[in-house]
Design an enzyme around this catalytic site. Structure first.
Site, PDB file in Angstrom:
ATOM      1  CD  GLU A  83      -0.305   1.522   0.732  1.00 56.32           C
ATOM      2  OE1 GLU A  83      -1.248   2.272   0.851  1.00 56.32           O
ATOM      3  OE2 GLU A  83       0.125   1.072   1.144  1.00 56.32           O
ATOM      4  CB  ALA A  85      -9.361   3.833  -3.101  1.00 58.85           C
ATOM      5  CE1 TYR A  87      -7.285  -0.265   0.775  1.00 60.19           C
ATOM      6  CE2 TYR A  87      -7.546  -2.034   2.287  1.00 60.19           C
ATOM      7  CZ  TYR A  87      -7.560  -0.602   2.234  1.00 60.19           C
ATOM      8  OH  TYR A  87      -8.212  -0.121   3.021  1.00 60.19           O
ATOM      9  CD  GLU A  94      10.471  -3.721  -3.063  1.00 62.35           C
ATOM     10  OE1 GLU A  94       9.383  -3.249  -3.236  1.00 62.35           O
ATOM     11  OE2 GLU A  94      10.792  -5.038  -2.467  1.00 62.35           O
ATOM     12  CB  CYS A 128       6.192  -9.034  -1.607  1.00 59.37           C
ATOM     13  SG  CYS A 128       5.684  -8.086  -3.516  1.00 59.37           S
TER      14      CYS A 128
END
Ligand code: THU
Length: 181
Positions: A83, A85, A87, A94, A128
Site C-alpha cells: 500500500e 499513503a 491510496y 496478485e 479485484c
C-alpha cells in the site's frame, strides 16, 4: 427459486486420488502454504487487510548448464499487497507476484499453472477486477484461481469464470505475446 450456494470445499476434501484442476495434493498444499506465508509480507498499514498471492510455475525448460541452476529454480513465486499513503498508488498481491515473475521471464520460460490468493477474511476473497485483467494477460483462461479464507477453506474458479467475455491480446490482433514462446 434461488439455488443454495454450495459450501466451499475444505482441505480435508482433497485426497491423493482427487486432484483439483490438474494440481496434485502436494502442489495444492504448497500453494496454500506459500500464499499463507506471503500474507505475512504484506505492507498494508492503511487497510490492515493482508493479501498473499502464490503463482505455481510450469516445469523449467531442460537445462544445459548443469543441475545446479535447476535446483535454484523456484516452483512458486509469491507476492503481497503493497500500500501507499496515496491510496490509489498501492498494488495488489496478485500484481506484485505476477510482476516479479514476469521480470524473471517466467511467463515465457515456464508459464503459470495456478494462482492462489490467501486473506484473513471469513469467506474466500476474490481478485479485484484490475487483477483479473492483469492475470488474463499472462495466464490461460483455464487457469485455476484458488481463493483461501482465514481458515484455509477455499473456492476454485477458472479465470474464464472470474472474467467472462474478457478482453485480451487477440482483440488487438496480437496472438499470445505473453505466453510460452
Ligand atoms: N487487495 C489485493 O491485494 N488483492 C485483491 O485482489 C483485492 C485487494 C488489497 C489491496 C489493498 O491493499 C487491500 O487489499 C484492501 O483493498
Amino acid at each position: 427459486m434461488q439455488q443454495p450456494i454450495p459450501l466451499p470445499p475444505t482441505l480435508d476434501s482433497i485426497t491423493a486420488t482427487s486432484p483439483i484442476h490438474r494440481l496434485s495434493p502436494a502442489e495444492f498444499r504448497a500453494l496454500l502454504d506459500a500464499a499463507t506465508d506471503a500474507k505475512t509480507k504484506a505492507y498494508c498499514p492503511y487497510s490492515k487487510f493482508h493479501v498473499g498471492a502464490a503463482l505455481l510455475l510450469g516445469p523449467p525448460p531442460s537445462q544445459t548448464e548443469g543441475e545446479k541452476k535447476q535446483e535454484e529454480d523456484p516452483t512458486i513465486v509469491i507476492g503481497a499487497n503493497v500500500e501507499n499513503a496515496s491510496y490509489p498508488v498501492g498494488t495488489c498481491a496478485e500484481r506484485v507476484a505476477l510482476g516479479k515473475a514476469v521480470v524473471e521471464g517466467y511467463h515465457v520460460t515456464r508459464g503459470f499453472r495456478a494462482v492462489a490468493i490467501a486473506t484473513d477474511a471469513e469467506t474466500p476473497a476474490s481478485p479485484c477486477g484490475m487483477c483479473r485483467q492483469f492475470i488474463r494477460e499472462f495466464c490461460d483462461l483455464s487457469t485455476p484461481i484458488i481463493m483461501f479464507d482465514k481458515s484455509s477453506n477455499f473456492i476454485v474458479l477458472k479465470l474464464e469464470d472470474l472474467l467472462p467475455l474478457s478482453f485480451g491480446p487477440s482483440n488487438l490482433g496480437v496472438s499470445d505475446p505473453a505466453k510460452l514462446g
